[in-house]
Design a protein around this motif. Structure first.
Motif, PDB file in Angstrom:
ATOM      1  N   ILE A   1       0.824  -1.203   0.000  1.00 52.07           N
ATOM      2  CA  ILE A   1       0.000   0.000   0.000  1.00 52.07           C
ATOM      3  C   ILE A   1       0.859   1.255   0.000  1.00 52.07           C
ATOM      4  CG2 ILE A   1      -0.300   0.415   2.499  1.00 52.07           C
ATOM      5  CD1 ILE A   1      -3.329   0.782   1.793  1.00 52.07           C
ATOM      6  N   GLU A   2       2.059   1.197   0.575  1.00 47.69           N
ATOM      7  CA  GLU A   2       2.966   2.346   0.512  1.00 47.69           C
ATOM      8  C   GLU A   2       3.399   2.619  -0.929  1.00 47.69           C
ATOM      9  OE1 GLU A   2       5.029   2.224   4.967  1.00 47.69           O
ATOM     10  OE2 GLU A   2       5.999   1.225   3.270  1.00 47.69           O
ATOM     11  N   GLN A   3       3.624   1.558  -1.705  1.00 43.58           N
ATOM     12  CA  GLN A   3       3.947   1.734  -3.119  1.00 43.58           C
ATOM     13  C   GLN A   3       2.766   2.344  -3.876  1.00 43.58           C
ATOM     14  OE1 GLN A   3       5.385  -1.936  -4.826  1.00 43.58           O
ATOM     15  NE2 GLN A   3       6.820  -2.299  -3.144  1.00 43.58           N
ATOM     16  N   THR A   4       1.559   1.875  -3.556  1.00 48.14           N
ATOM     17  CA  THR A   4       0.363   2.411  -4.210  1.00 48.14           C
ATOM     18  C   THR A   4       0.163   3.879  -3.863  1.00 48.14           C
ATOM     19  OG1 THR A   4      -0.662   0.211  -4.081  1.00 48.14           O
ATOM     20  CG2 THR A   4      -2.115   2.068  -4.537  1.00 48.14           C
ATOM     21  N   ILE A   5       0.396   4.245  -2.607  1.00 47.12           N
ATOM     22  CA  ILE A   5       0.259   5.641  -2.183  1.00 47.12           C
ATOM     23  C   ILE A   5       1.241   6.533  -2.934  1.00 47.12           C
ATOM     24  CG2 ILE A   5       0.667   7.214  -0.240  1.00 47.12           C
ATOM     25  CD1 ILE A   5      -0.548   5.068   1.577  1.00 47.12           C
ATOM     26  N   LEU A   6       2.489   6.070  -3.086  1.00 44.36           N
ATOM     27  CA  LEU A   6       3.492   6.864  -3.792  1.00 44.36           C
ATOM     28  C   LEU A   6       3.114   7.042  -5.260  1.00 44.36           C
ATOM     29  CD1 LEU A   6       6.230   8.306  -3.757  1.00 44.36           C
ATOM     30  CD2 LEU A   6       7.299   6.103  -4.269  1.00 44.36           C
ATOM     31  N   LYS A   7       2.660   5.972  -5.900  1.00 44.72           N
ATOM     32  CA  LYS A   7       2.248   6.069  -7.301  1.00 44.72           C
ATOM     33  C   LYS A   7       1.063   7.022  -7.443  1.00 44.72           C
ATOM     34  CE  LYS A   7       0.643   3.387 -11.261  1.00 44.72           C
ATOM     35  NZ  LYS A   7      -0.450   4.339 -11.554  1.00 44.72           N
ATOM     36  N   ASN A   8       0.109   6.939  -6.537  1.00 42.65           N
ATOM     37  CA  ASN A   8      -1.057   7.823  -6.608  1.00 42.65           C
ATOM     38  C   ASN A   8      -0.637   9.285  -6.441  1.00 42.65           C
ATOM     39  OD1 ASN A   8      -4.200   7.883  -6.510  1.00 42.65           O
ATOM     40  ND2 ASN A   8      -3.568   9.177  -4.789  1.00 42.65           N
ATOM     41  N   ARG A   9       0.317   9.536  -5.533  1.00 47.07           N
ATOM     42  CA  ARG A   9       0.794  10.906  -5.340  1.00 47.07           C
ATOM     43  C   ARG A   9       1.472  11.428  -6.599  1.00 47.07           C
ATOM     44  NH1 ARG A   9       5.502  13.315  -3.620  1.00 47.07           N
ATOM     45  NH2 ARG A   9       6.519  11.368  -3.013  1.00 47.07           N
ATOM     46  N   HIS A  10       2.290  10.589  -7.236  1.00 48.40           N
ATOM     47  CA  HIS A  10       2.944  11.007  -8.477  1.00 48.40           C
ATOM     48  C   HIS A  10       1.917  11.245  -9.583  1.00 48.40           C
ATOM     49  CE1 HIS A  10       7.081   9.165  -7.222  1.00 48.40           C
ATOM     50  NE2 HIS A  10       6.875  10.356  -6.715  1.00 48.40           N
ATOM     51  N   ASP A  11       0.903  10.393  -9.670  1.00 46.15           N
ATOM     52  CA  ASP A  11      -0.154  10.588 -10.675  1.00 46.15           C
ATOM     53  C   ASP A  11      -0.892  11.898 -10.439  1.00 46.15           C
ATOM     54  OD1 ASP A  11       0.512   8.187 -11.807  1.00 46.15           O
ATOM     55  OD2 ASP A  11      -1.112   7.051 -10.879  1.00 46.15           O
ATOM     56  N   LEU A  12      -1.174  12.214  -9.185  1.00 40.89           N
ATOM     57  CA  LEU A  12      -1.872  13.456  -8.867  1.00 40.89           C
ATOM     58  C   LEU A  12      -1.004  14.665  -9.206  1.00 40.89           C
ATOM     59  CD1 LEU A  12      -4.301  14.921  -7.676  1.00 40.89           C
ATOM     60  CD2 LEU A  12      -3.309  14.608  -5.399  1.00 40.89           C
ATOM     61  N   ASN A  13       0.271  14.606  -8.861  1.00 40.87           N
ATOM     62  CA  ASN A  13       1.164  15.716  -9.184  1.00 40.87           C
ATOM     63  C   ASN A  13       1.248  15.931 -10.692  1.00 40.87           C
ATOM     64  OD1 ASN A  13       1.624  15.952  -6.468  1.00 40.87           O
ATOM     65  ND2 ASN A  13       3.831  15.706  -6.566  1.00 40.87           N
ATOM     66  N   ALA A  14       1.347  14.839 -11.443  1.00 45.21           N
ATOM     67  CA  ALA A  14       1.421  14.966 -12.900  1.00 45.21           C
ATOM     68  C   ALA A  14       0.146  15.581 -13.454  1.00 45.21           C
ATOM     69  CB  ALA A  14       1.666  13.587 -13.525  1.00 45.21           C
ATOM     70  N   LEU A  15      -1.002  15.186 -12.924  1.00 46.35           N
ATOM     71  CA  LEU A  15      -2.273  15.742 -13.381  1.00 46.35           C
ATOM     72  C   LEU A  15      -2.359  17.230 -13.095  1.00 46.35           C
ATOM     73  CD1 LEU A  15      -5.081  14.763 -14.576  1.00 46.35           C
ATOM     74  CD2 LEU A  15      -5.889  14.909 -12.220  1.00 46.35           C
ATOM     75  N   LEU A  16      -1.822  17.659 -11.974  1.00 44.16           N
ATOM     76  CA  LEU A  16      -1.887  19.066 -11.576  1.00 44.16           C
ATOM     77  C   LEU A  16      -0.762  19.899 -12.176  1.00 44.16           C
ATOM     78  CD1 LEU A  16      -2.780  18.762  -7.771  1.00 44.16           C
ATOM     79  CD2 LEU A  16      -4.288  18.756  -9.750  1.00 44.16           C
ATOM     80  N   GLY A  17       0.141  19.272 -12.913  1.00 43.47           N
ATOM     81  CA  GLY A  17       1.258  20.013 -13.471  1.00 43.47           C
ATOM     82  C   GLY A  17       2.294  20.380 -12.435  1.00 43.47           C
ATOM     83  N   LEU A  18       2.469  19.533 -11.416  1.00 47.67           N
ATOM     84  CA  LEU A  18       3.433  19.774 -10.349  1.00 47.67           C
ATOM     85  C   LEU A  18       4.634  18.862 -10.514  1.00 47.67           C
ATOM     86  CD1 LEU A  18       0.983  19.880  -7.279  1.00 47.67           C
ATOM     87  CD2 LEU A  18       1.736  21.789  -8.696  1.00 47.67           C
ATOM     88  N   ALA A  19       5.753  19.292  -9.992  1.00 45.47           N
ATOM     89  CA  ALA A  19       6.950  18.458  -9.993  1.00 45.47           C
ATOM     90  C   ALA A  19       6.699  17.219  -9.129  1.00 45.47           C
ATOM     91  CB  ALA A  19       8.140  19.248  -9.464  1.00 45.47           C
ATOM     92  N   PRO A  20       7.294  16.065  -9.475  1.00 43.77           N
ATOM     93  CA  PRO A  20       7.029  14.827  -8.736  1.00 43.77           C
ATOM     94  C   PRO A  20       7.343  14.914  -7.254  1.00 43.77           C
ATOM     95  CG  PRO A  20       8.152  14.345 -10.790  1.00 43.77           C
ATOM     96  CD  PRO A  20       8.168  15.838 -10.645  1.00 43.77           C
ATOM     97  N   GLU A  21       8.329  15.746  -6.882  1.00 41.14           N
ATOM     98  CA  GLU A  21       8.742  15.794  -5.478  1.00 41.14           C
ATOM     99  C   GLU A  21       7.863  16.685  -4.612  1.00 41.14           C
ATOM    100  OE1 GLU A  21      11.035  18.918  -7.789  1.00 41.14           O
ATOM    101  OE2 GLU A  21      10.503  16.800  -8.033  1.00 41.14           O
ATOM    102  N   VAL A  22       6.900  17.385  -5.204  1.00 40.64           N
ATOM    103  CA  VAL A  22       6.037  18.275  -4.421  1.00 40.64           C
ATOM    104  C   VAL A  22       5.162  17.450  -3.484  1.00 40.64           C
ATOM    105  CG1 VAL A  22       4.160  19.945  -4.540  1.00 40.64           C
ATOM    106  CG2 VAL A  22       6.035  20.065  -6.182  1.00 40.64           C
ATOM    107  N   GLN A  23       5.112  17.852  -2.218  1.00 41.11           N
ATOM    108  CA  GLN A  23       4.291  17.176  -1.219  1.00 41.11           C
ATOM    109  C   GLN A  23       3.057  18.039  -0.933  1.00 41.11           C
ATOM    110  OE1 GLN A  23       4.672  14.249   0.220  1.00 41.11           O
ATOM    111  NE2 GLN A  23       6.771  13.664  -0.313  1.00 41.11           N
ATOM    112  N   LEU A  24       1.919  17.628  -1.451  1.00 45.69           N
ATOM    113  CA  LEU A  24       0.679  18.370  -1.223  1.00 45.69           C
ATOM    114  C   LEU A  24       0.102  18.022   0.144  1.00 45.69           C
ATOM    115  CD1 LEU A  24      -1.171  18.079  -4.650  1.00 45.69           C
ATOM    116  CD2 LEU A  24      -0.102  20.114  -3.690  1.00 45.69           C
TER     117      LEU A  24
END
Length: 454
Positions: free
Chosen positions: A225-248
């Motif tokens: 689930i930690e891997q899934t959470i990280l992938k989901n965060r990267h997908d969300l950042n990409a959708l929002l036009g944010l750099a992958p390392e941004v922590q929302l």
């Protein structure tokens, strides 16, 4: 005099011309590193509930605020908005009149019996057919521009839906991770306790193995689930036009009230006038109707009208009209008419297919949501029973009346059921978001007391 006329003609031509300006490509990514400076105007947002929602990046973002960022800064939407500019330019070009054609010929007198002067010919012509088709071209271009704008709106709806889904998934996955971590600590404590007891001669190996197996299983779930959470965060950042390392910083709550099916059924009847993609297909069909009309007009003989001036070498001066007409013997524009008729039929069938699919998808999703909601309620009831049993088992185990294996198995069953319940809740939320996109409206819900999901 001739020089003055030439200068005036050159000035007219040059002032109507546009200058070239280069627009080099950027070789660096245009991804935001932070959102605190992001400004969002309500007029930029495609849905009324977003336009009225406050945006405050200084606090944890809720579902609608994440959707607002996606609409404003999604890279695909930025690129697609350029298509609107192209459609606007095409609509402007469709209204322009064709240029007249000037033909000039001058023959210098060299020699000849009876000839006294050089010859000259001048003709100013205009093609009549483009004038006849101008209104059809303008209507077709206007309908095409409307179709492009509606397609952009539909894409914005899709991006809003995806942003809401990724937000809801992030919240639900965090809840699942917290639950799994809680059980990991429980099983880790049990394993440490039983392993210490075995080393002291107070516990047997099968008990320790059972505790270790339970701990390993829950640690595997945690890693997954930690891997899934990280992938989901990267997908969300990409959708929002944010750099992958941004922590929302996201809000930790999302809800999915039970839907009101009778009201939804009434909304579905108005789907054709609600969905931008269906409206875009209607506009595209309207544009094709005008293109067919234009092709039919162009089947008539092409006509060019021109005033003509001529003088020969005698000199004799003549002036009069010149008519040029094509003879419709081989090509009466029947090929283009056939193409436009076939294209119109294709767009007609495509619209009907999309409409049928839209109704079917929405109706199917309503039925699936009802099933998932019933399953969720059943899982909540099972959890209550398992929690009551676990409380009794904890007391029995502390009193020495329950063996270690039964204790671990019961808590493992409780964990599995709670994870199942959270996944069903996640599915409910995500399916509700998809349904909202399919029908293009806030989903009518039942009162919270009847069937809440929090």
């Amino acid at each position: 005099m001739r020089r003055a006329v030439s200068i005036c003609f050159a000035n007219i031509v040059l002032t109507a011309c546009q200058a070239y300006e280069s627009a080099p490509l950027n070789n660096r990514p245009d991804l935001l590193a932070e959102i605190t400076s992001l400004k969002i105007s309500p007029s930029d947002l495609p849905l009324p509930e977003l336009g009225s929602h406050p945006f405050d990046p200084s606090r944890p973002l809720d579902m609608d605020e994440v959707a607002m960022i996606a609409v404003v800064h999604n890279p695909d939407l930025k690129a697609m908005r350029g298509q609107v500019g192209v459609a606007e330019a095409q609509a402007f070009a469709a209204g322009l009149l064709p240029n007249p054609q000037l033909s000039v010929a001058y023959g210098v007198l060299i020699t000849g019996v009876g000839a006294t002067t050089s010859s000259a010919t001048a003709t100013l012509g205009e093609d009549i057919v483009p004038l006849l088709t101008r209104s059809a071209r303008r209507r077709a271009a206007a309908a095409n521009e409307r179709s492009v704008r509606l397609n952009l709106l539909w894409q914005e709806w899709q991006i809003v839906s995806e942003a809401r889904t990724l937000f809801a998934r992030a919240v639900e996955l965090d809840r699942q991770r917290a639950l799994i971590d809680e059980y990991r600590k429980l099983f880790s404590d049990r394993y440490q306790s039983s392993n210490t007891a075995m080393q002291q001669g107070n516990e047997i190996l099968p008990t320790v193995v059972s505790d270790l197996a339970a701990l390993q299983a829950v640690e595997t779930q945690l890693h997954d689930i930690e891997q899934t959470i990280l992938k989901n965060r990267h997908d969300l950042n990409a959708l929002l036009g944010l750099a992958p390392e941004v922590q929302l910083r996201l809000a930790d709550k999302v809800s999915a009230p039970a839907i009101d099916t009778p009201k939804l059924t009434a909304i579905l009847r108005d789907l054709a006038r609600r969905r931008p993609d269906l409206l875009a297909l209607m506009a595209g069909y309207e544009a094709e109707e005008e293109k067919l009309r234009q092709a039919i007009i162009e089947q008539f003989p092409k006509l060019n009208v021109a005033p003509n001036y001529t003088n020969d070498t005698t000199p004799v001066y003549t002036a009069g009209p010149t008519l040029t007409i094509s003879l419709p013997i081989f090509d009466r524009n029947q090929g283009n008419i056939a193409i436009e008729r076939a294209t119109r039929q294709h767009l007609h069938d495509e619209y009907q297919a999309r409409l049928d699919t839209a109704y079917g998808a929405a109706s199917r999703l309503i039925t699936e949501l009802q099933l998932i909601e019933a399953q969720y309620q059943a899982s909540r009831a099972s959890i209550r029973r398992l929690r009551d049993a676990a409380a009794v088992a904890d007391r029995a185990y502390a009193a020495g009346n329950l063996d270690e294996r039964s204790f671990v198995d019961l808590h493992a069953s409780l964990l599995a059921k709670e994870i199942e319940s959270l996944k069903l809740e996640q599915t409910l939320v995500e399916q509700r978001i998809v349904l909202q996109t399919l029908i293009g409206s806030d989903i009518p819900t039942q009162p919270p007391s009847r069937s809440p999901v929090q």
